[in-house]
Design a protein around this motif. Structure first.
Motif, PDB file in Angstrom:
ATOM      1  N   LEU A   1      23.123  26.354  65.244  1.00 14.76           N
ATOM      2  CA  LEU A   1      22.970  25.217  64.141  1.00 14.76           C
ATOM      3  C   LEU A   1      24.049  24.368  64.096  1.00 14.76           C
ATOM      4  N   HIS A   2      24.265  23.114  63.859  1.00 17.68           N
ATOM      5  CA  HIS A   2      25.047  22.106  63.716  1.00 17.68           C
ATOM      6  C   HIS A   2      25.548  21.943  62.316  1.00 17.68           C
ATOM      7  N   ARG A   3      24.327  21.514  61.565  1.00 13.85           N
ATOM      8  CA  ARG A   3      24.401  21.520  60.314  1.00 13.85           C
ATOM      9  C   ARG A   3      23.143  21.827  59.620  1.00 13.85           C
ATOM     10  N   LEU A   4      23.340  22.126  58.063  1.00 18.82           N
ATOM     11  CA  LEU A   4      22.161  22.794  57.616  1.00 18.82           C
ATOM     12  C   LEU A   4      21.831  22.216  56.084  1.00 18.82           C
ATOM     13  N   VAL A   5      20.749  21.573  55.712  1.00 26.61           N
ATOM     14  CA  VAL A   5      20.315  21.024  54.641  1.00 26.61           C
ATOM     15  C   VAL A   5      19.590  22.002  53.943  1.00 26.61           C
ATOM     16  N   LEU A   6      19.639  22.677  52.699  1.00 25.67           N
ATOM     17  CA  LEU A   6      18.847  23.260  51.917  1.00 25.67           C
ATOM     18  C   LEU A   6      18.358  22.733  50.489  1.00 25.67           C
ATOM     19  N   CYS A   7      17.230  22.269  50.392  1.00 24.80           N
ATOM     20  CA  CYS A   7      16.744  21.614  49.526  1.00 24.80           C
ATOM     21  C   CYS A   7      15.612  22.170  48.400  1.00 24.80           C
ATOM     22  N   SER A   8      15.639  21.978  47.149  1.00 24.32           N
ATOM     23  CA  SER A   8      14.996  22.572  46.224  1.00 24.32           C
ATOM     24  C   SER A   8      14.547  24.023  46.670  1.00 24.32           C
ATOM     25  N   THR A   9      15.465  24.852  46.539  1.00 26.05           N
ATOM     26  CA  THR A   9      15.497  26.304  47.218  1.00 26.05           C
ATOM     27  C   THR A   9      16.064  27.386  46.291  1.00 26.05           C
ATOM     28  N   GLY A  10      15.969  28.633  46.661  1.00 23.59           N
ATOM     29  CA  GLY A  10      16.935  29.542  46.194  1.00 23.59           C
ATOM     30  C   GLY A  10      16.877  30.833  47.077  1.00 23.59           C
ATOM     31  N   ALA A  11      18.028  31.307  47.006  1.00 23.34           N
ATOM     32  CA  ALA A  11      18.237  32.592  47.646  1.00 23.34           C
ATOM     33  C   ALA A  11      17.466  33.982  47.455  1.00 23.34           C
ATOM     34  N   LYS A  12      16.732  33.753  46.206  1.00 21.07           N
ATOM     35  CA  LYS A  12      15.797  34.492  45.443  1.00 21.07           C
ATOM     36  C   LYS A  12      15.011  33.697  44.696  1.00 21.07           C
ATOM     37  N   ILE A  13      13.808  33.370  45.195  1.00 19.40           N
ATOM     38  CA  ILE A  13      12.853  32.544  44.288  1.00 19.40           C
ATOM     39  C   ILE A  13      11.766  33.375  43.514  1.00 19.40           C
ATOM     40  N   GLY A  14      11.818  33.324  42.330  1.00 16.59           N
ATOM     41  CA  GLY A  14      10.849  33.938  41.435  1.00 16.59           C
ATOM     42  C   GLY A  14      11.134  35.598  41.481  1.00 16.59           C
ATOM     43  N   ASN A  15       9.952  36.194  41.027  1.00 15.74           N
ATOM     44  CA  ASN A  15      10.291  37.793  41.178  1.00 15.74           C
ATOM     45  C   ASN A  15       8.724  38.107  41.520  1.00 15.74           C
ATOM     46  N   ASP A  16       8.701  39.588  41.558  1.00 12.54           N
ATOM     47  CA  ASP A  16       7.200  40.236  42.149  1.00 12.54           C
ATOM     48  C   ASP A  16       6.263  39.755  40.958  1.00 12.54           C
ATOM     49  N   GLU A  17       6.487  39.666  39.769  1.00 13.20           N
ATOM     50  CA  GLU A  17       5.334  39.447  38.765  1.00 13.20           C
ATOM     51  C   GLU A  17       4.909  37.934  39.038  1.00 13.20           C
ATOM     52  N   ILE A  18       5.834  37.130  39.209  1.00 11.86           N
ATOM     53  CA  ILE A  18       5.200  35.753  39.806  1.00 11.86           C
ATOM     54  C   ILE A  18       4.534  35.543  40.654  1.00 11.86           C
ATOM     55  N   TRP A  19       5.013  36.181  41.754  1.00 15.38           N
ATOM     56  CA  TRP A  19       4.571  36.023  43.007  1.00 15.38           C
ATOM     57  C   TRP A  19       2.816  36.717  43.359  1.00 15.38           C
ATOM     58  N   ASP A  20       3.044  38.059  42.450  1.00 15.27           N
ATOM     59  CA  ASP A  20       1.699  38.782  42.348  1.00 15.27           C
ATOM     60  C   ASP A  20       0.747  38.003  41.732  1.00 15.27           C
ATOM     61  N   ALA A  21       1.120  37.440  40.496  1.00 15.03           N
ATOM     62  CA  ALA A  21       0.023  36.649  39.919  1.00 15.03           C
ATOM     63  C   ALA A  21      -0.455  35.355  40.850  1.00 15.03           C
ATOM     64  N   ARG A  22       0.422  34.505  41.397  1.00 15.30           N
ATOM     65  CA  ARG A  22      -0.097  33.512  42.213  1.00 15.30           C
ATOM     66  C   ARG A  22      -1.047  33.911  43.129  1.00 15.30           C
ATOM     67  N   ILE A  23      -0.472  35.254  43.785  1.00 17.50           N
ATOM     68  CA  ILE A  23      -1.398  35.437  44.946  1.00 17.50           C
ATOM     69  C   ILE A  23      -2.843  35.987  44.478  1.00 17.50           C
ATOM     70  N   GLU A  24      -2.960  36.657  43.354  1.00 19.10           N
ATOM     71  CA  GLU A  24      -4.316  36.821  42.751  1.00 19.10           C
ATOM     72  C   GLU A  24      -4.931  35.926  42.338  1.00 19.10           C
ATOM     73  N   VAL A  25      -4.440  34.752  41.938  1.00 23.03           N
ATOM     74  CA  VAL A  25      -5.229  33.617  41.600  1.00 23.03           C
ATOM     75  C   VAL A  25      -5.881  32.799  42.835  1.00 23.03           C
TER      76      VAL A  25
END
Length: 266
Positions: A112-136
């Motif tokens: 890598l030369h340079r790195l741009v990180l946009c609208s992101t997180g090192a940990k996004i959400g939690n298990d409950e949020i993702w499990d609910a999204r997956i189910e829907v």
């Protein structure tokens, strides 16, 4: 448009710009494809050899069996860069694409030369949020979440002023593979890079949207504070800030990527 047969899957990509220009890879968010970067291309391809690709399971890339992991998604980028002879490159990713960027910074910083990180997180959400999204999504497909995604991705001001743009992005979500979307949700559910990003030595720019509920500014500030020397910029936008604030975003990213890299020897 070309398809690369890499890492056990077929990845759809597009490459633009002069063959001898510095390499730049753009990585899409969950539920989109590489067309999400259309507004940035007129400026970026003037200065870079720009490689856009649709993350595994998205767009016209193959929907291989899930769940996916960011080790897998990051290695897709490295294999695609090898396939297109990029060598070293800069990387810009948004949301899920930003997590891929952090993985690359941790595991493949020498590329890598340079790195741009946009609208992101090192940990996004939690298990409950993702499990609910997956189910829907498993029950109703990606069409069942498309309208709600627009409310998270854009401020009400932008939704009112640019309905045609919002409709185009809604269509993109609706046409994302249900299986591919779920497989990437599973990757996002499992990944946690909060302790690892301090090892990133690539010059980094972190961009957050003031009104982003999915990956709020606190997530971006955390990344910028953990990565040595990282810069932080906040824009008046929600999640898809490269679209809502396209002129400011494009200029900030272009300016950062075009700065000469200062080394200890210099």
């Amino acid at each position: 448009m070309p398809i690369a047969h890499i890492n056990g899957g077929h990845i759809h990509y597009q490459i633009e710009g002069a063959a001898n220009a510095p390499g730049l890879v753009l990585s899409n968010s969950l539920g989109t494809n590489f067309a999400m970067w259309d507004a940035q291309m007129p400026e970026l391809r003037k200065h870079f050899r720009v490689l856009r690709y649709a993350t595994r399971g998205h767009g016209q890339s193959e929907v291989t069996p899930g769940p996916y992991s960011f080790d897998q998604l990051g290695r897709d980028v490295l294999a695609l860069a090898d396939e297109t002879d990029l060598g070293t490159f800069s990387f810009c990713g948004l949301s899920m694409g930003g997590v891929t960027g952090m993985w690359l910074g941790i595991h493949a910083g020498k590329r890598l030369h340079r790195l741009v990180l946009c609208s992101t997180g090192a940990k996004i959400g939690n298990d409950e949020i993702w499990d609910a999204r997956i189910e829907v999504v498993r029950k109703g497909g990606t069409k069942s979440i498309a309208a709600g995604a627009m409310e998270r991705w854009f401020t009400s001001r932008f939704r009112e002023s640019s309905p045609e743009v919002v409709e185009r992005m809604k269509h993109m979500v609706e046409n994302t593979s249900t299986e591919g979307y779920i497989a990437c949700c599973e990757a996002l559910r499992e990944v946690d890079l909060r302790e690892n990003i301090a090892a990133i030595t690539t010059p980094a720019l972190v961009i957050s949207g003031t009104h982003d509920a999915a990956t709020p500014p606190a997530d971006g500030r955390f990344i910028a504070q953990r990565i040595p020397g990282a810069r932080y910029v906040e824009l008046d936008a929600a999640h898809l800030l490269n679209i809502e604030q396209q002129d400011r975003f494009t200029q900030d990213v272009s300016d950062f990527l075009r700065e000469p890299r200062v080394t200890a020897a210099s």
